[in-house]
Design a protein around this motif. Structure first.
Motif, PDB file in Angstrom:
ATOM      1  N   UNK A 184       6.764  -6.434 -15.505  1.00 36.05           N
ATOM      2  CA  UNK A 184       6.132  -5.900 -16.712  1.00 36.05           C
ATOM      3  C   UNK A 184       4.698  -5.462 -16.488  1.00 36.05           C
ATOM      4  N   UNK A 185       4.036  -6.117 -15.520  1.00 35.12           N
ATOM      5  CA  UNK A 185       2.612  -5.842 -15.317  1.00 35.12           C
ATOM      6  C   UNK A 185       2.370  -4.526 -14.594  1.00 35.12           C
ATOM      7  N   UNK A 186       3.447  -3.850 -14.091  1.00 36.95           N
ATOM      8  CA  UNK A 186       3.147  -2.553 -13.480  1.00 36.95           C
ATOM      9  C   UNK A 186       2.767  -1.545 -14.567  1.00 36.95           C
ATOM     10  N   UNK A 187       3.614  -1.411 -15.599  1.00 38.84           N
ATOM     11  CA  UNK A 187       3.378  -0.385 -16.632  1.00 38.84           C
ATOM     12  C   UNK A 187       3.334  -0.953 -18.042  1.00 38.84           C
ATOM     13  N   UNK A 189      -4.870   3.769 -23.600  1.00 42.05           N
ATOM     14  CA  UNK A 189      -4.908   4.528 -22.345  1.00 42.05           C
ATOM     15  C   UNK A 189      -4.413   5.950 -22.538  1.00 42.05           C
ATOM     16  N   UNK A 190      -5.065   6.885 -21.845  1.00 44.13           N
ATOM     17  CA  UNK A 190      -4.626   8.284 -21.834  1.00 44.13           C
ATOM     18  C   UNK A 190      -3.939   8.568 -20.497  1.00 44.13           C
ATOM     19  N   UNK A 191      -2.972   9.471 -20.528  1.00 41.65           N
ATOM     20  CA  UNK A 191      -2.214   9.811 -19.325  1.00 41.65           C
ATOM     21  C   UNK A 191      -2.920  10.910 -18.536  1.00 41.65           C
ATOM     22  N   UNK A 192      -2.959  10.733 -17.229  1.00 42.19           N
ATOM     23  CA  UNK A 192      -3.423  11.785 -16.304  1.00 42.19           C
ATOM     24  C   UNK A 192      -2.245  12.196 -15.433  1.00 42.19           C
ATOM     25  N   UNK A 213       2.605  -3.541 -19.802  1.00 43.40           N
ATOM     26  CA  UNK A 213       1.468  -4.170 -20.493  1.00 43.40           C
ATOM     27  C   UNK A 213       0.362  -3.157 -20.812  1.00 43.40           C
ATOM     28  N   UNK A 214       0.452  -1.955 -20.249  1.00 38.02           N
ATOM     29  CA  UNK A 214      -0.585  -0.937 -20.499  1.00 38.02           C
ATOM     30  C   UNK A 214      -0.177   0.081 -21.564  1.00 38.02           C
ATOM     31  N   UNK A 268      -0.166   8.676 -14.285  1.00 39.76           N
ATOM     32  CA  UNK A 268      -1.321   7.811 -14.095  1.00 39.76           C
ATOM     33  C   UNK A 268      -1.939   7.595 -15.472  1.00 39.76           C
ATOM     34  N   UNK A 269      -2.731   6.540 -15.621  1.00 40.46           N
ATOM     35  CA  UNK A 269      -3.342   6.292 -16.935  1.00 40.46           C
ATOM     36  C   UNK A 269      -4.689   5.623 -16.745  1.00 40.46           C
TER      37      UNK A 269
END
Ligand code: AVJ
Ligand code: FE
Length: 469
Positions: A407-410, A418-421, A412-413, A439-440
């Protein structure tokens, strides 16, 4: 031999030949994984061997870890996933787990931890790598096998993890004061046709497949593939340049409240933003510091080191807006001739030096309009490489998302913080960059290699588009 025996024989020959083919494919994959891990390690060592013990232990910015933390964290993640999880082997250094768990200690606190000194950290990385390669030798990489190992996923995940930290470490180098220690050739000048590129390209309305369910090393947040239908829009042919961004500054863009959202305005005032990070005024011109050297800001290069609020304000000043993440991906992947989404703007082949500025080959973006061979079908260039491109979108899960392998890869964010890059920068390796890669970061961040391009609705009135020049 009767008919029956012959067909049995044929079937068994076919099975043996399939096994040889899949055995060959698996040994090719094993070799590719070993080479990919080796590429990451060479870069990690290159970014850390160039500084002395003090330079590695120092915190060069409260935004970043000391480089020795990244170094041993890379080894610790490899131990957790390749040695213990994939290999089922006993822990090598369980005592290190809490020190190098990114969730237990914010970056600013990491210098105070009893971290491994550089030499022991390097020895730890070697020890972990030797076992990881041994695990690779015996691993069953069958694409239909258990998901952690299928197609070598967990090895790909760890190679991407190391490369992501190599990009983070390069950002630390950029923040570091003192004489230059890194060097790389400049990218080639813009091709002859760059000046004649149209400022924007049209992406007609219609559906496309976003994300992937088949790319073997795609991370959980890129999955699953799903259909997204978009109205038509225009997208800049290339990322916004320093020259164009300077017009925004010269026009009083930073102090005109019309261009900023309330949160952007507050941040701009609090942080005292007046220009991209690392820029300074010298009489009538702008200079920038780049990896320890000060130089004039190159007019035709994509702007880098701007935060989301700056990108958003620029777009509004230009009478435009940031593209959504879906708009970015449609422009980067949809082949209108087949209706299929490709891995990259140019097709399915892995990037070469002709397609994109990736992998820290150059320590700066290439001029806007570079890499014609990397063009998308629409004619848009440099969607991959050069600068990460801020999008209008928050980091959210795709419909049907499942966290994998943790879960901690994506997960939880996910949410509005957060904005996506998209698209990757000159600092990221091809293994951690593709048409689906997400990316974020926080909208205030600008120590990352972030730029942007702008968009407008196809049915919106045309405003003066900024020329590429
Ligand atoms: C995907 C770049 C936002 O650096 O925080 C590194 C990648 N995840 N270690 C980050 C990552 C765990 C991540 N980004
Ligand atoms: Fe990490």
């Amino acid at each position: 031999m009767n008919q029956h025996d012959t067909s049995d024989q044929r079937a068994s020959d076919q099975r043996a030949s399939d096994q040889r083919a899949s055995g060959q494919a698996e040994s090719d994959l094993r070799a590719r994984i070993a080479a990919t891990l080796e590429t990451a390690r060479r870069r990690t060592l290159g970014l850390t061997d160039c500084l002395d013990e003090d330079g590695l232990k120092a915190q060069h910015s409260p935004l970043m870890s000391p480089l020795v933390w990244d170094l041993a964290h890379i080894g610790n993640q490899e131990e957790l996933w390749l040695v213990r999880d994939a290999g089922g082997r006993p822990a090598i250094r369980p005592d290190l787990d809490p020190l190098y768990d990114a969730f237990q200690h914010p970056r600013a606190d990491r210098p105070a931890l009893p971290l491994l000194a550089p030499e022991p950290a390097r020895a730890y990385l070697r020890q972990v790598r030797a076992q990881a390669l041994d695990v690779l030798d015996g691993a069953d990489l069958d694409p239909d096998g258990p998901p952690l190992l299928a197609g070598g996923f967990v090895f790909g995940m760890i190679a991407q993890h190391e490369q992501q930290h190599d990009e983070t470490m390069l950002a630390t180098h950029q923040l570091r004061q003192g004489p230059a220690v890194l060097d790389a050739p400049a990218p080639p000048p813009a091709p002859a046709d760059a000046a004649a590129l149209p400022a924007e390209v049209l992406i007609p309305a219609g559906p496309f497949t976003m994300g992937t369910s088949t790319e073997p090393w795609a991370l959980d947040n890129e999955r699953p593939a799903h259909t997204v239908d978009l109205p038509g829009y225009w997208l800049d042919s290339a990322p916004v340049t320093n020259a164009a961004y300077q017009e925004f500054i010269a026009d009083g863009g930073y102090t005109d409240p019309r261009w900023w959202t309330p949160a952007g305005l507050r941040h701009r005032e609090q942080a005292g933003l007046t220009a991209p990070l690392f820029w300074q005024r010298d009489g009538d011109t702008w200079l920038r510091r780049r990896f320890g050297r000060t130089e004039p800001v190159p007019a035709d290069e994509p702007v880098v080191h701007v935060c989301w609020y700056e990108a958003d304000a620029y777009a509004r000043w230009a009478g435009r807006r940031l593209p959504t993440e879906a708009e970015w991906e449609k422009a980067a992947r949809l082949d209108p001739a087949t209706g299929r989404s490709r891995r990259y703007p140019w097709g399915d082949q892995d990037p070469t030096a002709d397609h994109a500025n990736l992998g820290q080959r150059h320590l700066q973006p290439a001029p806007a309009g570079s890499y014609p061979r990397g063009s998308a079908p629409s004619g848009a260039r440099q969607l991959i490489g050069d600068v990460w491109e801020w999008t209008a979108s928050d980091f959210e899960p795709y419909p049907g998302f499942t966290a994998f392998p943790y879960k901690e890869y994506s997960e939880v964010f996910f949410g509005p913080d957060y904005k996506v890059l998209r698209g990757g920068s000159f600092a990221v390796d091809p293994v951690a960059c593709r048409g689906t890669f997400r990316n974020w970061d926080y909208p205030i961040r600008r120590q990352i290699f972030s730029g942007f391009r702008t968009a407008r609705d196809a049915d919106a009135p045309h405003t003066d588009a900024v020329e590429l020049g």
